[in-house]
Design an enzyme around this catalytic site. Structure first.
Site, mmCIF file in Angstrom:
data_model
loop_
_atom_site.group_PDB
_atom_site.id
_atom_site.type_symbol
_atom_site.label_atom_id
_atom_site.label_comp_id
_atom_site.label_asym_id
_atom_site.label_seq_id
_atom_site.Cartn_x
_atom_site.Cartn_y
_atom_site.Cartn_z
ATOM 1 N N ARG A 144 0.816 -1.215 0.000
ATOM 2 C CA ARG A 144 0.000 0.000 0.000
ATOM 3 C C ARG A 144 0.852 1.267 0.000
ATOM 4 O O ARG A 144 0.337 2.374 -0.084
ATOM 5 C CB ARG A 144 -0.925 0.004 1.220
ATOM 6 C CG ARG A 144 -1.877 -1.167 1.268
ATOM 7 C CD ARG A 144 -2.665 -1.148 2.572
ATOM 8 N NE ARG A 144 -3.540 -0.015 2.636
ATOM 9 C CZ ARG A 144 -4.842 -0.032 2.364
ATOM 10 N NH1 ARG A 144 -5.419 -1.145 2.003
ATOM 11 N NH2 ARG A 144 -5.568 1.063 2.445
ATOM 12 N N TYR A 147 0.550 4.394 -2.439
ATOM 13 C CA TYR A 147 -0.514 5.361 -2.150
ATOM 14 C C TYR A 147 -0.197 6.139 -0.874
ATOM 15 O O TYR A 147 -0.194 7.373 -0.869
ATOM 16 C CB TYR A 147 -1.840 4.625 -2.021
ATOM 17 C CG TYR A 147 -3.021 5.512 -1.750
ATOM 18 C CD1 TYR A 147 -3.480 6.404 -2.718
ATOM 19 C CD2 TYR A 147 -3.696 5.466 -0.538
ATOM 20 C CE1 TYR A 147 -4.572 7.218 -2.482
ATOM 21 C CE2 TYR A 147 -4.798 6.270 -0.293
ATOM 22 C CZ TYR A 147 -5.224 7.150 -1.264
ATOM 23 O OH TYR A 147 -6.304 7.956 -1.028
ATOM 24 N N ASP A 148 0.111 5.409 0.201
ATOM 25 C CA ASP A 148 0.350 6.040 1.501
ATOM 26 C C ASP A 148 1.521 7.024 1.451
ATOM 27 O O ASP A 148 1.399 8.178 1.871
ATOM 28 C CB ASP A 148 0.657 4.986 2.562
ATOM 29 C CG ASP A 148 -0.400 3.903 2.681
ATOM 30 O OD1 ASP A 148 -1.459 4.018 2.033
ATOM 31 O OD2 ASP A 148 -0.156 2.927 3.409
ATOM 32 N N GLU A 149 2.653 6.562 0.927
ATOM 33 C CA GLU A 149 3.854 7.400 0.879
ATOM 34 C C GLU A 149 3.710 8.521 -0.142
ATOM 35 O O GLU A 149 4.222 9.620 0.056
ATOM 36 C CB GLU A 149 5.092 6.563 0.580
ATOM 37 C CG GLU A 149 5.398 5.508 1.629
ATOM 38 C CD GLU A 149 5.687 6.090 3.000
ATOM 39 O OE1 GLU A 149 6.412 7.096 3.100
ATOM 40 O OE2 GLU A 149 5.184 5.525 3.995
ATOM 41 N N GLY A 150 3.028 8.238 -1.258
ATOM 42 C CA GLY A 150 2.776 9.286 -2.247
ATOM 43 C C GLY A 150 1.976 10.429 -1.660
ATOM 44 O O GLY A 150 2.303 11.609 -1.848
ATOM 45 N N LYS A 151 0.926 10.081 -0.933
ATOM 46 C CA LYS A 151 0.091 11.115 -0.296
ATOM 47 C C LYS A 151 0.863 11.836 0.811
ATOM 48 O O LYS A 151 0.717 13.043 0.987
ATOM 49 C CB LYS A 151 -1.193 10.493 0.269
ATOM 50 C CG LYS A 151 -2.205 10.128 -0.793
ATOM 51 C CD LYS A 151 -2.797 11.365 -1.449
ATOM 52 C CE LYS A 151 -4.016 11.031 -2.265
ATOM 53 N NZ LYS A 151 -4.699 12.229 -2.751
#
Length: 166
Positions: A144, A147-151
């Site tokens: 995941r 998504y998590d790190e991108g956000k």
């Protein structure tokens, strides 16, 4: 005579984005909806296509966008694991490069900008409920993480742009 603002909604053909486009039009604004349809569908905004203050552009926010706007609502990023895990590198690029491009657009046009983020930036919480001073329990290499790190990186970029440029 048009007296509203010109508002850009990235990810505007998604579930939340399409409802935001509806609401902004109802409030009298001109809406520029941008989406690459990776995880959304044109049918979400089909009812708006004939609206005189609505414009739909197929565009990937990882590439610069040259438009004139007063406000930006930056929603673009696949939010479902089914979608964001299909191409994790593109998901990270959407969150990071997309945010850099939208921040650059906001700086150039002096537009106000809002980033939609996610509670996923805190990872799998070890405490419930989370207090405002809780910084999270993250996994930067899990499935995941794109998504998590991108956000999380997008949030950092937004705060750094605010600190540097107001």
């Amino acid at each position: 005579m048009f007296d509203g603002q010109r508002v850009l909604v990235t990810g505007g053909a998604g579930f939340i984005g399409s409802h935001l486009c509806d609401r902004l039009l109802q409030a009298g604004h001109e809406v520029l909806c941008v989406d690459n349809f990776y995880s959304s569908t044109k049918s979400n905004v089909e009812h708006l296509l004939k609206h005189p203050r609505f414009e739909l552009i197929r565009h990937d926010v990882t590439f610069p966008l040259y438009v004139e706007v007063d406000e930006i609502y930056h929603l673009a990023c696949p939010a479902s694991p089914v979608h964001y895990q299909r191409d994790p590198v593109q998901t990270t690029k959407t969150a990071v490069h997309g945010s850099i491009n939208m921040l650059g657009l906001a700086k150039r046009t002096k537009a106000r900008i809002l980033l939609t983020s996610t509670s996923e930036v805190y990872g799998d919480p070890e405490v419930h409920p989370q207090r405002e001073d809780y910084w999270g329990h993250v996994n930067p290499i899990g499935v995941r993480a794109c998504y998590d790190e991108g956000k999380r990186a997008a949030e950092t970029l937004f705060f750094d742009y605010w600190r540097q440029h107001q």
